[in-house]
Motif scaffolding. Structure first.
Motif: not given
Length: 912
Positions: A615-618, A650-657, A665-670
């Motif tokens: 709902k938040r990352v669509k 797998r679904e959320f990987k590109p959305l959360l990073f 991306w940097a914030v999520a990855f670290v």
């Protein structure tokens, strides 16, 4: 370096003190502090009447270019004070008690010219002694000096104090001869026995002067008292007036009556400002001692009329602003007039005596010396917030009456008996919460009342108290009213929030505008309690709990959505912000909820949970994720693997990073790296992220992206993946090699990686596998080949690791020592490692020790004696010529570097 000959003199000084003193007196001046330290030790060990000849040596000690310490002088100075004349000790005392100008005086004076309001241009004289040294001087040495030379000490300290204050002043202040304000009320609230000041050294200097003046007054010598009073009266700065008035108050029988009269008659503020501390003590003591002879009736009447005409109502109204009331002004008038009249109590007459009696009746609280400005010792500690009514009284009130009370009470005040107890709304809220948890939210009728009147509670702080009380009941295992509690929380989350256009937000204690942040966080805490194992909430409540989490995760939050950080800092701390906002914490609890569901049903479908994220990352969401949310979701991403939901991962990987949003991306990855342990399975999932990170590292790398040290975290992970043989040494996929290439702009990262790699091996108890050991050898040889000295110095931190091949480790360290001979080494673990390996590879241990000790001459390096002695003794006991030769060389190097504590290490491991 130490001088062994002085140790010999120290050993025999008790037997032949005169001969030892003769030798010491003839020693030439030196810049070696250890020589003077030994001389002063000898002076302390022999009688003062013999060591007194060494006073010139003590003076030489104090003139060293390094900063001498007071401690070597403390004991011997006490002895000299009892037998020496002031002339003999004056030089030493002047140096000890004196100070130097602020070393930054020129820059501060210039800055003040450019900006007279610059707060940071105050000049700070540099005292010779530290504060704790001044205190020991006052406690141990000054009392002895004051027995034999009080007048001389008072004169010296008067001069020294005046010079110290001169150093505090800017040129224009010194040039204005009418300027006398030294701000001593700030840095020296009390002349003696002051335990609460801002600048201890200047204050202690004033204390030493005051004690010296008291010693003069306590002598039965009127001539000395008059001489000292004249000296003090000629001094410019205000602190000397304070000392004078202190002496007049403490010794009224020796006070200068004319000076006391002048102080009283020339005081200009009887109707406006309260007396300062020393003035009121002098005033009261003089009125008692001299009685009505001190001031004529006419003089007193003029003063009393001035007191009763104050204070100014207009000035008080201007100061109080909108909080002014006639009642508050009347309280102020009673307190002011009473405080001003009390010191005159014994000389009041007629209506003035009657007025003080009236004031005493109106306000019976005691006014002590400590109430006069500057106020006395500050009370320190944690302020406890207290309710105006205890819990039992709140419980006894009818609910409607209690609602009116919590809505209207607003009389914040300090407890008169304890300055650390404050009666305020938060205290009332805590008592209200306790009452709710104990009975009000457990009894059906009272519970129904409070659940139905949410809109009538004016202050959100009490709504928060209700929710926290519900949480406490749940934690105690009482679930009878859990549906009601969850429904109440849902209604709270439905309360309208401040609009995004609004700049001002209220406080949780305000009625308007109402700030629901604290209440929303309280809902988070209640949900967390429901999901804990301890609560044992049945899965029947999964729907309302998920509903609460969905609202928390998807509703606006003004501060978070505007990017307003919780911590006021130039650096960003997204994860810290996340855990301090309700919406950030709710994401973590969403994953806790998924784990809770799986505990009840191992095969449960988690799609409804992940729908909250969807709902938040669509695409084109109404409320985009913020950096704190990327931080929290990155930290929690590992839970997809823990919950074995690879498809969701797998679904959320590109959305959360999101690789197209560099900072997010940097914030999520670290934060993913910070929230999960390295695992071989993660490498393929995040290989692209490591490549993206490496490609972004450069001299212009944005500091804002380096949350939680992204560069260091990537290096640490790649080193582990290299050890696990997931990364080749060379080629296109040699990411560790590429890491070093990409961080060449700042080789501090090389040092940090070698250091953290060593730390990793400390924590490994079992020996590493041959495959890992081979990787380690290759890695270290690679870094030795690069030969960056600062990086290689960090290898000393590997020496604590017992899991590695010890002979190889010491051999590598020996190679490194050849390269870093001119570098400062941190040898914390080195000597223990050498001693640990004397049975395994004594030759390598001695080889390393010889290279270390070869560089000691001319340096100060702390050597841990026991392990070094152990290595030396093992080497000197060996029958192997090469080993014996190395041990002899080590011992010789240590002695050349003046580590004489190894003098007694002899052959065959025995002491000579």
């Amino acid at each position: 370096p130490q001088w062994p000959e002085l140790r010999y003199l120290k050993n025999i000084c008790a037997e032949v003190p005169d001969r030892v003193v003769d030798v010491l007196v003839e020693l030439p001046q030196t810049d070696n502090p250890s020589v003077y330290s030994d001389i002063l030790d000898i002076a302390t060990a022999i009688p003062p009447n013999q060591s007194i000849q060494l006073i010139p040596k003590a003076a030489e000690y104090l003139e060293q270019k390094f900063r001498p310490s007071f401690y070597p002088l403390r004991n011997v100075l006490s002895g000299w004070a009892s037998v020496a004349s002031f002339g003999q000790l004056e030089g030493i005392l002047s140096r000890l008690l004196g100070c130097e100008p602020d070393p930054e005086a020129e820059q501060k004076i210039q800055r003040r010219k450019e900006n007279p309001d610059d707060y940071f241009t105050s000049l700070e004289p540099q005292p010779f002694m530290h504060s704790h040294e001044y205190k020991e001087f006052i406690e141990d040495v000054l009392p002895v000096l004051l027995k034999t030379m009080p007048v001389e000490m008072a004169k010296l300290l008067t001069k020294t104090t005046g010079q110290m204050i001169d150093f505090k002043m800017h040129p224009e202040q010194l040039q204005d001869k009418t300027f006398k304000d030294d701000w001593s009320q700030i840095w020296c609230r009390r002349l003696v026995d002051n335990e609460d000041s801002l600048e201890r050294a200047p204050e202690l200097l004033v204390e030493a002067l005051t004690l010296s003046c008291q010693a003069v007054y306590e002598q039965q010598n009127r001539e000395s008292v008059d001489e000292l009073d004249q000296l003090l009266s000629k001094q410019r700065w205000y602190v000397f007036e304070r000392i004078r008035q202190h002496l007049f108050g403490k010794y009224p029988d020796k006070a200068n009556r004319d000076a006391v009269r002048k102080y009283i008659l020339e005081y200009p503020h009887y109707d406006e400002y309260e007396y300062h501390f020393e003035f009121q003590i002098m005033l009261r003591a003089a009125c008692v001692h001299f009685g009505e002879d001190l001031l004529t009736r006419t003089e007193r009447e003029a003063i009393f009329k001035a007191i009763l005409s104050g204070p100014s109502e207009s000035a008080f109204k201007e100061w109080m602003g909108s909080q002014f009331t006639p009642e508050k002004f009347e309280q102020r008038r009673i307190y002011f007039q009473r405080k001003q009249l009390i010191p005159f109590r014994t000389v009041l007459f007629d209506q003035y005596a009657k007025r003080l009696a009236e004031l005493d009746t109106a306000k019976d609280e005691k006014i002590s010396d400590e109430d006069y400005s500057p106020v006395g010792k500050t009370q320190c500690g944690t302020v406890s917030e207290v309710s105006p009514k205890p819990k039992d009284e709140l419980l006894a009130m009818p609910d409607s009456e209690l609602l009116g009370y919590i809505n209207s009470w607003n009389h914040r005040q300090s407890d008169q008996g304890d300055g650390l107890r404050e009666i305020n709304l938060k205290g009332l809220a805590l008592a209200f919460q306790s009452a709710c948890a104990e009975r009000m939210l457990k009894e059906p009728e009272r519970l129904a009342f409070w659940l139905a009147i949410l809109e009538k509670i004016k202050r959100p702080v009490f709504v928060k108290s209700l929710i926290l009380a519900m949480q406490q009941i749940i934690q105690d295992g009482t679930l009878a009213h859990l549906p009601d509690y969850l429904n109440f929380c849902s209604v709270v989350l439905g309360q309208p929030q401040s609009g995004m256009e609004s700049v001002f937000r209220g406080d949780e204690s305000d009625a308007e505008p109402r700030d629901w942040n604290s209440s929303r966080r309280a809902v988070c805490d209640l949900v967390a309690s429901c999901l804990s194992d301890k609560a044992q909430i049945p899965s029947d409540y999964s729907a309302p709990i998920l509903d609460l989490l969905e609202k928390l995760c998807t509703q606006p939050d003004l501060n978070m959505d505007r990017g307003q950080s919780v911590i006021i800092s130039k650096e960003q701390h997204p994860f810290t912000d996340a855990i301090n906002y309700a919406r950030g914490r709710a994401w973590e609890q969403l994953f806790d909820y998924a784990a809770w569901i799986r505990r009840h049903n191992k095969g449960a479908d988690l799609s409804p949970v992940w729908d909250v994220i969807r709902k938040r990352v669509k695409s084109e969401p109404v409320l985009p994720l913020t950096l704190p949310e990327y931080a929290m979701l990155g930290r929690c991403y590992v839970h997809f693997f823990i919950l074995k939901d690879e498809s969701a991962a797998r679904e959320f990987k590109p959305l959360l990073f999101p690789e197209d949003q560099q900072e997010a991306w940097a914030v999520a990855f670290v934060n993913f790296m910070a929230g999960s342990r390295p695992h071989p399975d993660f490498f393929d999932w995040f290989k692209g992220d490591y490549v993206l990170a490496l490609n972004s590292f450069c001299a212009d790398f944005p500091a804002a992206w380096d949350h939680l040290n992204l560069i260091e975290s990537v290096g640490d992970r790649l080193f582990l993946y290299y050890l696990w043989d997931l990364i080749p040494e060379h080629g296109e996929d040699a990411l560790l090699e590429k890491y070093y290439e990409c961080t060449e702009f700042d080789k501090n990262y090389w040092e940090k990686l070698l250091h953290s790699a060593g730390s990793l091996f400390w924590k490994t108890k079992n020996p590493v596998s041959p495959e890992i050991m081979e990787k380690v050898r290759t890695f270290v040889q690679w870094r030795i080949g690069i030969a960056h000295k600062e990086e290689l110095t960090q290898f000393t931190y590997w020496l604590k690791a017992e899991c590695l091949d010890q002979r190889w480790m010491l051999g590598a360290f020996s190679e490194i020592l050849d390269l870093v001979a001119d570098q400062e080494l941190e040898l914390m673990f080195t000597f223990d490692a050498l001693a640990r390996n004397i049975e395994v590879c004594l030759d390598k241990a001695l080889e390393c020790l010889e290279k270390i000790t070869r560089t000691l001459a001319g340096r100060y390096t702390y050597i841990t004696e026991e392990p070094v002695r152990k290595v030396l003794q093992a080497g000197l006991a060996s029958k192997d010529e090469n080993i014996l030769k190395l041990a002899d060389a080590c011992r010789e190097n240590l002695l050349k570097a003046r580590y004489f504590n190894f003098l007694d290490v002899g052959t065959n491991g025995k002491s000579k």
